[in-house]
Enzyme design. Structure first.
Site, PDB file in Angstrom:
ATOM      1  N   SER A  87      -7.729 -14.098   1.390  1.00 27.77           N
ATOM      2  CA  SER A  87      -8.042 -14.062   0.040  1.00 27.77           C
ATOM      3  C   SER A  87      -9.354 -13.719   0.469  1.00 27.77           C
ATOM      4  O   SER A  87     -10.783 -14.498  -0.040  1.00 27.77           O
ATOM      5  CB  SER A  87      -7.699 -15.020  -0.239  1.00 27.77           C
ATOM      6  N   HIS A 144       3.502  -8.567   9.121  1.00 27.03           N
ATOM      7  CA  HIS A 144       2.564  -8.779   8.261  1.00 27.03           C
ATOM      8  C   HIS A 144       3.417  -9.412   7.961  1.00 27.03           C
ATOM      9  O   HIS A 144       4.758 -10.127   7.615  1.00 27.03           O
ATOM     10  CB  HIS A 144       2.158  -7.526   6.804  1.00 27.03           C
ATOM     11  N   GLY A 172      -6.450  -7.648   1.096  1.00 28.29           N
ATOM     12  CA  GLY A 172      -5.725  -7.538   0.472  1.00 28.29           C
ATOM     13  C   GLY A 172      -5.991  -6.809  -1.108  1.00 28.29           C
ATOM     14  O   GLY A 172      -6.962  -5.564  -1.355  1.00 28.29           O
ATOM     15  N   GLY A 173      -6.623  -7.758  -1.888  1.00 25.97           N
ATOM     16  CA  GLY A 173      -6.798  -7.235  -3.299  1.00 25.97           C
ATOM     17  C   GLY A 173      -8.145  -6.928  -3.286  1.00 25.97           C
ATOM     18  O   GLY A 173      -8.365  -6.121  -4.365  1.00 25.97           O
ATOM     19  N   GLU A 222       4.215 -11.013   4.878  1.00 24.02           N
ATOM     20  CA  GLU A 222       5.645  -9.674   3.266  1.00 24.02           C
ATOM     21  C   GLU A 222       6.278 -10.094   4.412  1.00 24.02           C
ATOM     22  O   GLU A 222       7.208  -9.937   3.376  1.00 24.02           O
ATOM     23  CB  GLU A 222       4.367  -9.529   2.919  1.00 24.02           C
ATOM     24  N   GLY A 250      -3.358 -13.927  -0.468  1.00 24.05           N
ATOM     25  CA  GLY A 250      -3.324 -13.665  -2.799  1.00 24.05           C
ATOM     26  C   GLY A 250      -3.464 -15.393  -2.762  1.00 24.05           C
ATOM     27  O   GLY A 250      -3.251 -14.783  -4.208  1.00 24.05           O
ATOM     28  N   ASN A 266      -5.312  -3.165   2.352  1.00 22.21           N
ATOM     29  CA  ASN A 266      -3.893  -3.191   1.896  1.00 22.21           C
ATOM     30  C   ASN A 266      -3.598  -3.256   0.607  1.00 22.21           C
ATOM     31  O   ASN A 266      -4.241  -4.683   0.367  1.00 22.21           O
ATOM     32  CB  ASN A 266      -3.549  -4.167   3.236  1.00 22.21           C
ATOM     33  N   TRP A 267      -3.307  -1.808  -0.150  1.00 24.05           N
ATOM     34  CA  TRP A 267      -3.042  -1.885  -1.381  1.00 24.05           C
ATOM     35  C   TRP A 267      -2.013  -2.761  -1.132  1.00 24.05           C
ATOM     36  O   TRP A 267      -1.674  -3.010  -2.966  1.00 24.05           O
ATOM     37  CB  TRP A 267      -2.878  -0.467  -2.039  1.00 24.05           C
ATOM     38  N   LYS A 268      -0.932  -2.512  -0.256  1.00 31.79           N
ATOM     39  CA  LYS A 268       0.169  -3.506  -0.689  1.00 31.79           C
ATOM     40  C   LYS A 268       0.821  -2.613  -2.068  1.00 31.79           C
ATOM     41  O   LYS A 268       0.875  -0.820  -1.724  1.00 31.79           O
ATOM     42  CB  LYS A 268       0.209  -4.977  -1.244  1.00 31.79           C
ATOM     43  N   GLU A 280      -4.362 -13.810   9.570  1.00 31.61           N
ATOM     44  CA  GLU A 280      -3.984 -14.228   8.243  1.00 31.61           C
ATOM     45  C   GLU A 280      -3.038 -15.315   8.049  1.00 31.61           C
ATOM     46  O   GLU A 280      -1.838 -15.238   8.511  1.00 31.61           O
ATOM     47  CB  GLU A 280      -3.165 -12.666   7.829  1.00 31.61           C
TER      48      GLU A 280
HETATM   49  P1  PGA Z   1      -5.100 -10.552   0.676  1.00 31.72           P
HETATM   50  O1  PGA Z   1      -4.287 -10.441   0.792  1.00 31.72           O
HETATM   51  O2  PGA Z   1      -6.921 -10.660   0.650  1.00 31.72           O
HETATM   52  O3  PGA Z   1      -4.898 -10.447  -1.054  1.00 31.72           O
HETATM   53  O4  PGA Z   1      -5.413 -12.351   0.600  1.00 31.72           O
HETATM   54  C1  PGA Z   1      -4.284  -9.729   2.462  1.00 31.72           C
HETATM   55  C2  PGA Z   1      -3.416  -9.665   3.249  1.00 31.72           C
HETATM   56  O5  PGA Z   1      -2.285  -9.722   2.850  1.00 31.72           O
HETATM   57  O6  PGA Z   1      -3.748  -8.101   4.392  1.00 31.72           O
END
Ligand code: PGA
Length: 274
Positions: free
Chosen positions: A235, A117, A256-257, A119, A195, A31-33, A189
């Site tokens: 994470s 998600h 994500g990251g 967010e 994050g 997930n590049w956001k 999650e």
């Molecule tokens: P993260 O994000 O790996 O940067 O914690 C995960 C996500 O939001 O899908």
């Protein structure tokens, strides 16, 4: 493309059995956001293409770039990478400025959409009701779904995380009688781990995933529950992926990251294939 994914699935089913009961469940989804330029995105695809032959064949690899890049990346992505959208509209064709429908995504070579998600739930009012609407739009159109669920820190600290996740699942799956495991994926999650660099311990993840699978088993029967992929997100990175994925009910990750850099992402894919 899903067809490619399914080819991989049948190959993996015939391979020697490893510690997971059903190898078709392994997925690593990135997930590049709101990160990367279009040029950086194409470069990422090139690097993944170079790595393709080194990656395990028993893992479905999925990536969700920013929406404006999707159709362009569909044309240059390696065949082993499934494209996902980070979002999808809860509404259909018509006067809905700024929205894009499940059908539009499919027509651009996208096979999955992330729904719910944290967010999106937190910043864009994707309530449980909106999540239900988005799921039904995707099911109607035939677009695959990665449904995200997870609890904030105060719920975890209060010890009511299982109740909260059960509530999210009940709401999302309420009107659904059965799901296609090739096209419906669940991601757990914990919000406090997204994050933040703070990861759920392997035990915490394992406990929640087992809880989710047993919820799915009650809802859809044990055979279907055993076929469904449940990904961990929060994470997850090369250093902790193997430990997290060693849990029998953790089928891979929503990353994500660590999905932004191909070498990190590929290490996580390797861990999911072990
Ligand atoms: P993260 O994000 O790996 O940067 O914690 C995960 C996500 O939001 O899908």
């Amino acid at each position: 493309m899903i067809e490619v994914g399914l080819e991989v699935l049948s190959l993996s089913q015939s391979s020697a059995s490893l510690h997971k009961p059903n190898m078709m469940r392994n997925i690593v989804a990135g997930n590049w956001k709101s990160n990367k330029s279009i040029n950086e995105s194409r470069e990422w695809m090139n690097e993944m293409g170079d790595e393709a032959s080194n990656l395990p064949s028993n893992v479905r690899v999925m990536i969700a770039p920013p929406a404006p890049y999707l159709s362009s990346l569909a044309e240059c992505k390696p065949s082993n990478v499934i494209l996902a959208s980070q979002n999808v509209s809860a509404t259909g064709t018509g006067a809905y400025t700024g929205e894009y429908t499940a059908e539009m995504l499919l027509s651009c070579g996208v096979d999955f959409a992330f729904i719910g998600h944290s967010e999106r739930r937190e910043y864009y009012s994707d309530t449980n009701e909106v999540v239900v609407e988005k799921i039904s739009r995707c099911l109607e159109a035939g677009l695959g779904i990665v449904l995200c669920c997870g609890e904030p820190l105060e719920i975890r600290d209060a010890g009511t995380h299982q109740e909260m996740i059960a509530g999210q699942l009940e709401s999302a799956f309420g009107g659904i009688e059965d799901v296609d495991p090739a096209k419906f994926v669940i991601a757990y999650e914990p919000i406090w781990a997204i994050g933040t660099g703070r990861t759920a311990s392997a035990d915490q993840a394992g406990e929640m995933h087992t809880f989710i699978r047993s919820w799915l088993s009650n809802k859809f029967g044990s055979e279907r529950a055993e076929q469904l992929s449940i990904l961990y997100g929060g994470s997850c990175k090369p250093a902790n992926a193997s430990e997290l994925f060693a849990n029998a009910d953790v089928d891979g990750g929503l990353i994500g990251g660590a999905s932004l850099i191909t070498s990190d992402f590929c290490q996580i894919i390797q861990a999911a294939g072990e």
